[in-house]
Design a protein around this motif. Structure first.
Motif, PDB file in Angstrom:
ATOM      1  N   LEU A 274      54.229  55.713  61.957  1.00 24.86           N
ATOM      2  CA  LEU A 274      54.511  54.399  62.547  1.00 24.86           C
ATOM      3  C   LEU A 274      53.606  53.282  62.033  1.00 24.86           C
ATOM      4  CD1 LEU A 274      55.092  55.592  66.220  1.00 24.86           C
ATOM      5  CD2 LEU A 274      56.845  54.973  64.552  1.00 24.86           C
ATOM      6  N   ALA A 275      52.905  53.485  60.925  1.00 22.91           N
ATOM      7  CA  ALA A 275      52.048  52.433  60.367  1.00 22.91           C
ATOM      8  C   ALA A 275      52.889  51.322  59.751  1.00 22.91           C
ATOM      9  CB  ALA A 275      51.105  53.010  59.323  1.00 22.91           C
ATOM     10  N   ASP A 276      52.362  50.113  59.781  1.00 22.03           N
ATOM     11  CA  ASP A 276      53.008  48.954  59.183  1.00 22.03           C
ATOM     12  C   ASP A 276      52.376  48.719  57.813  1.00 22.03           C
ATOM     13  OD1 ASP A 276      54.006  46.476  58.416  1.00 22.03           O
ATOM     14  OD2 ASP A 276      53.863  45.641  60.438  1.00 22.03           O
ATOM     15  N   LEU A 277      53.137  49.047  56.763  1.00 19.19           N
ATOM     16  CA  LEU A 277      52.670  48.916  55.383  1.00 19.19           C
ATOM     17  C   LEU A 277      53.426  47.821  54.633  1.00 19.19           C
ATOM     18  CD1 LEU A 277      52.605  52.752  54.648  1.00 19.19           C
ATOM     19  CD2 LEU A 277      50.615  51.294  55.075  1.00 19.19           C
ATOM     20  N   ARG A 278      53.993  46.890  55.334  1.00 17.83           N
ATOM     21  CA  ARG A 278      54.762  45.827  54.689  1.00 17.83           C
ATOM     22  C   ARG A 278      53.867  44.998  53.769  1.00 17.83           C
ATOM     23  NH1 ARG A 278      56.780  42.341  59.093  1.00 17.83           N
ATOM     24  NH2 ARG A 278      54.978  43.227  60.141  1.00 17.83           N
ATOM     25  N   GLU A 279      54.403  44.723  52.580  1.00 15.85           N
ATOM     26  CA  GLU A 279      53.767  43.853  51.595  1.00 15.85           C
ATOM     27  C   GLU A 279      52.406  44.351  51.112  1.00 15.85           C
ATOM     28  OE1 GLU A 279      53.878  39.708  52.769  1.00 15.85           O
ATOM     29  OE2 GLU A 279      55.683  40.087  53.952  1.00 15.85           O
ATOM     30  N   VAL A 280      52.101  45.637  51.281  1.00 16.17           N
ATOM     31  CA  VAL A 280      50.821  46.142  50.777  1.00 16.17           C
ATOM     32  C   VAL A 280      50.831  46.212  49.261  1.00 16.17           C
ATOM     33  CG1 VAL A 280      50.287  47.503  52.847  1.00 16.17           C
ATOM     34  CG2 VAL A 280      51.428  48.591  50.908  1.00 16.17           C
ATOM     35  N   TRP A 281      49.673  46.140  48.678  1.00 15.26           N
ATOM     36  CA  TRP A 281      49.467  46.353  47.249  1.00 15.26           C
ATOM     37  C   TRP A 281      48.753  47.690  47.168  1.00 15.26           C
ATOM     38  CZ3 TRP A 281      51.297  43.504  43.293  1.00 15.26           C
ATOM     39  CH2 TRP A 281      50.826  43.796  42.025  1.00 15.26           C
ATOM     40  N   ALA A 282      49.489  48.750  46.796  1.00 12.72           N
ATOM     41  CA  ALA A 282      48.963  50.113  46.821  1.00 12.72           C
ATOM     42  C   ALA A 282      49.169  50.792  45.471  1.00 12.72           C
ATOM     43  CB  ALA A 282      49.613  50.901  47.944  1.00 12.72           C
ATOM     44  N   VAL A 283      48.811  50.107  44.395  1.00  9.39           N
ATOM     45  CA  VAL A 283      48.980  50.635  43.049  1.00  9.39           C
ATOM     46  C   VAL A 283      47.974  51.762  42.809  1.00  9.39           C
ATOM     47  CG1 VAL A 283      48.857  50.076  40.586  1.00  9.39           C
ATOM     48  CG2 VAL A 283      49.872  48.443  42.204  1.00  9.39           C
ATOM     49  N   GLY A 284      48.486  52.919  42.374  1.00 11.25           N
ATOM     50  CA  GLY A 284      47.626  54.055  42.084  1.00 11.25           C
ATOM     51  C   GLY A 284      47.006  54.713  43.303  1.00 11.25           C
TER      52      GLY A 284
END
Length: 176
Positions: free
Chosen positions: A98-108
């Motif tokens: 249920l985490a909100d990961l909208r618009e994250v920058w998670a490269v690598g």
């Protein structure tokens, strides 16, 4: 002072639940095992912080810099990461249901063996991220980027992938 105190008192597990660390610079701190449930880290610099096995349920990381942060085995259920930078962070075996990961920058970023059930990752950038063995049932990756991402052996049943960019993604034994 914090690091020295942690070394001197390893038997004490601090409870910093509901604390507000918004806009603080905590780069490189060791918060392994600490209870931060419902804490606020909005726009904080958490580069290289060690949150291994920490309790961060419903914590807020809005626009926080989490580059190279270690969340291995952490509990992050219902955490709020809107627009956070998770580049090359490790979330191996973390619990993010249920985490909100909208618009994250998670490269690598390493999400291997993590649980991400019903997370909202719309518009996020997960290029070259590793979701191997992740449990991500009903995750929403609509309009997200997963270029060259590793989804090998991942469980993505009922995932929402509307207009998701999956070019060159690794999908060996991926369940969708």
């Amino acid at each position: 002072a914090w690091q020295a105190w942690r070394v001197q008192h390893p038997e004490i597990i601090p409870d910093l639940s509901q604390a507000n660390f918004s806009e603080w610079d905590l780069q490189g701190f060791d918060f392994s095992g600490v209870n931060f449930d419902r804490a606020k880290f909005n726009q904080a610099n958490l580069t290289g912080v060690n949150f291994q096995d920490a309790h961060l349920d419903q914590a807020s990381f809005y626009r926080a810099n989490l580059t190279h942060t270690n969340f291995q085995g952490a509990s992050l259920r219902g955490a709020y990461f809107l627009a956070a930078n998770l580049t090359t962070a490790s979330l191996t075996k973390a619990h993010l249901d249920l985490a909100d990961l909208r618009e994250v920058w998670a490269v690598g970023t390493d999400w291997s063996w993590a649980t991400l059930r019903q997370c909202d990752g719309r518009y996020g950038n997960f290029d070259q991220a590793d979701f191997s063995q992740a449990q991500a049932e009903a995750v929403n990756f609509s309009y997200a980027r997963l270029l060259c991402a590793h989804l090998n052996y991942g469980q993505f049943n009922q995932a929402i992938l509307r207009e998701t960019e999956l070019s060159q993604a690794h999908l060996f034994r991926y369940n969708y």
